[in-house]
Design a protein around this motif. Structure first.
Motif, PDB file in Angstrom:
ATOM      1  N   ASN A  75       0.866  -0.997  -0.064  1.00 26.97           N
ATOM      2  CA  ASN A  75      -0.178   0.199  -0.183  1.00 26.97           C
ATOM      3  C   ASN A  75       0.781   1.210  -0.043  1.00 26.97           C
ATOM      4  N   THR A  76       2.064   1.367  -0.376  1.00 33.57           N
ATOM      5  CA  THR A  76       2.791   2.290  -0.434  1.00 33.57           C
ATOM      6  C   THR A  76       2.456   3.329  -1.305  1.00 33.57           C
ATOM      7  N   THR A  77       2.464   4.534  -1.091  1.00 30.25           N
ATOM      8  CA  THR A  77       2.042   5.667  -1.698  1.00 30.25           C
ATOM      9  C   THR A  77       3.165   6.354  -2.090  1.00 30.25           C
ATOM     10  N   CYS A  78       2.936   7.045  -3.478  1.00 29.79           N
ATOM     11  CA  CYS A  78       4.350   8.002  -3.850  1.00 29.79           C
ATOM     12  C   CYS A  78       3.946   8.748  -4.669  1.00 29.79           C
ATOM     13  N   VAL A  79       4.793   9.762  -4.957  1.00 28.07           N
ATOM     14  CA  VAL A  79       4.749  10.793  -5.928  1.00 28.07           C
ATOM     15  C   VAL A  79       6.039  10.601  -6.844  1.00 28.07           C
ATOM     16  N   ILE A  80       5.915  10.967  -8.245  1.00 26.75           N
ATOM     17  CA  ILE A  80       7.233  10.872  -8.956  1.00 26.75           C
ATOM     18  C   ILE A  80       7.503  12.200  -9.760  1.00 26.75           C
ATOM     19  N   TYR A  81       8.633  12.706  -9.581  1.00 25.63           N
ATOM     20  CA  TYR A  81       8.811  13.899 -10.299  1.00 25.63           C
ATOM     21  C   TYR A  81       9.864  13.627 -11.293  1.00 25.63           C
ATOM     22  N   GLU A  82       9.878  14.337 -12.516  1.00 28.78           N
ATOM     23  CA  GLU A  82      10.810  14.441 -13.556  1.00 28.78           C
ATOM     24  C   GLU A  82      11.499  15.884 -13.441  1.00 28.78           C
ATOM     25  N   LEU A  83      12.947  15.757 -13.534  1.00 29.53           N
ATOM     26  CA  LEU A  83      13.799  16.712 -13.422  1.00 29.53           C
ATOM     27  C   LEU A  83      14.596  16.594 -14.974  1.00 29.53           C
ATOM     28  N   GLN A  84      14.281  17.849 -15.632  1.00 25.58           N
ATOM     29  CA  GLN A  84      15.056  18.093 -17.002  1.00 25.58           C
ATOM     30  C   GLN A  84      16.497  18.442 -16.665  1.00 25.58           C
ATOM     31  N   VAL A  85      17.441  17.703 -17.277  1.00 20.52           N
ATOM     32  CA  VAL A  85      18.830  17.973 -17.234  1.00 20.52           C
ATOM     33  C   VAL A  85      19.712  17.783 -18.537  1.00 20.52           C
ATOM     34  N   THR A  86      20.837  18.154 -18.560  1.00 22.38           N
ATOM     35  CA  THR A  86      21.482  17.883 -19.774  1.00 22.38           C
ATOM     36  C   THR A  86      22.204  16.613 -19.901  1.00 22.38           C
ATOM     37  N   GLU A  87      22.548  16.250 -21.050  1.00 19.58           N
ATOM     38  CA  GLU A  87      23.078  14.848 -21.040  1.00 19.58           C
ATOM     39  C   GLU A  87      24.295  14.975 -20.347  1.00 19.58           C
ATOM     40  N   ARG A  88      25.212  16.051 -20.440  1.00 23.13           N
ATOM     41  CA  ARG A  88      26.496  16.000 -19.448  1.00 23.13           C
ATOM     42  C   ARG A  88      26.023  16.169 -18.018  1.00 23.13           C
ATOM     43  N   GLU A  89      25.221  16.599 -17.408  1.00 23.89           N
ATOM     44  CA  GLU A  89      24.748  16.338 -16.194  1.00 23.89           C
ATOM     45  C   GLU A  89      24.270  14.803 -15.802  1.00 23.89           C
TER      46      GLU A  89
END
Length: 178
Positions: A75-89
């Motif tokens: 029953n684990t609840t979650c939130v998922i976020y996306e972080l835009q980064v560069t290929e180098r990062e």
């Protein structure tokens, strides 16, 4: 212009006693943070329980959303976020991550650091991290600055409050489909 890539930040609430104790203080809905380099979360890393049934044995862990600790708490609840980064990062983050992977045995869970957040005083040890400190450290060492604070003071809720992160899912972890 550098090519855009993404990393993913998973925040969870398993409902364990430890999570409930943290939540009593933080009042935040999620109290565990992990980082992944793919939307499917197949490569997921954090600092947490090394064994699902033993909350006292913690350290650097490769997590799996279908097995391990998460399978023990369906029953684990979650939130998922996306972080835009560069290929180098991404390359920098993966190099930093490889250091943790190569020396995974020497890392401990920074329980004193978790407690010190309540005092707003960082407690740092060279081989000891808590979950959000680890994720913030990966980002910071890769040149990604999201907050004006030390990684040892970053909480899972700080990720939730960041304008740089884009929400892509919220709900039961067991129901997440990339």
């Amino acid at each position: 212009m550098a090519a855009e890539r993404s990393v993913f930040i998973l925040l969870t609430n398993t409902g364990t006693l430890f999570t409930k104790m943290i939540q009593t203080y933080t009042k935040a809905p999620y109290n565990h943070a992990s980082i992944s380099f793919d939307r499917e979360l197949s490569e997921l890393y954090s600092f947490g329980r090394k064994h699902p049934s033993n909350p006292l044995n913690g350290g650097f862990v490769k997590e799996d959303i279908k097995t391990g600790t998460y399978s023990k708490y369906p029953n684990t609840t979650c939130v998922i976020y996306e972080l835009q980064v560069t290929e180098r990062e991404v390359e920098k983050m993966q190099r930093v991550l490889q250091l943790f992977i190569r020396k995974h045995q020497k890392y401990l869970y920074n329980i004193l650091g978790v407690i010190s957040i309540t005092l707003k005083e960082p407690v740092e040890f060279s081989n000891s991290y808590f979950c959000s400190q680890f994720v913030a450290e990966i980002l910071q060492r890769s040149g990604i600055k999201i907050w004006n604070k030390l990684p040892a003071l970053v909480t899972p809720d700080d990720f939730r409050q960041s304008e740089r992160l884009q929400l892509i899912y919220e709900g039961k972890l067991s129901e997440y489909e990339a």
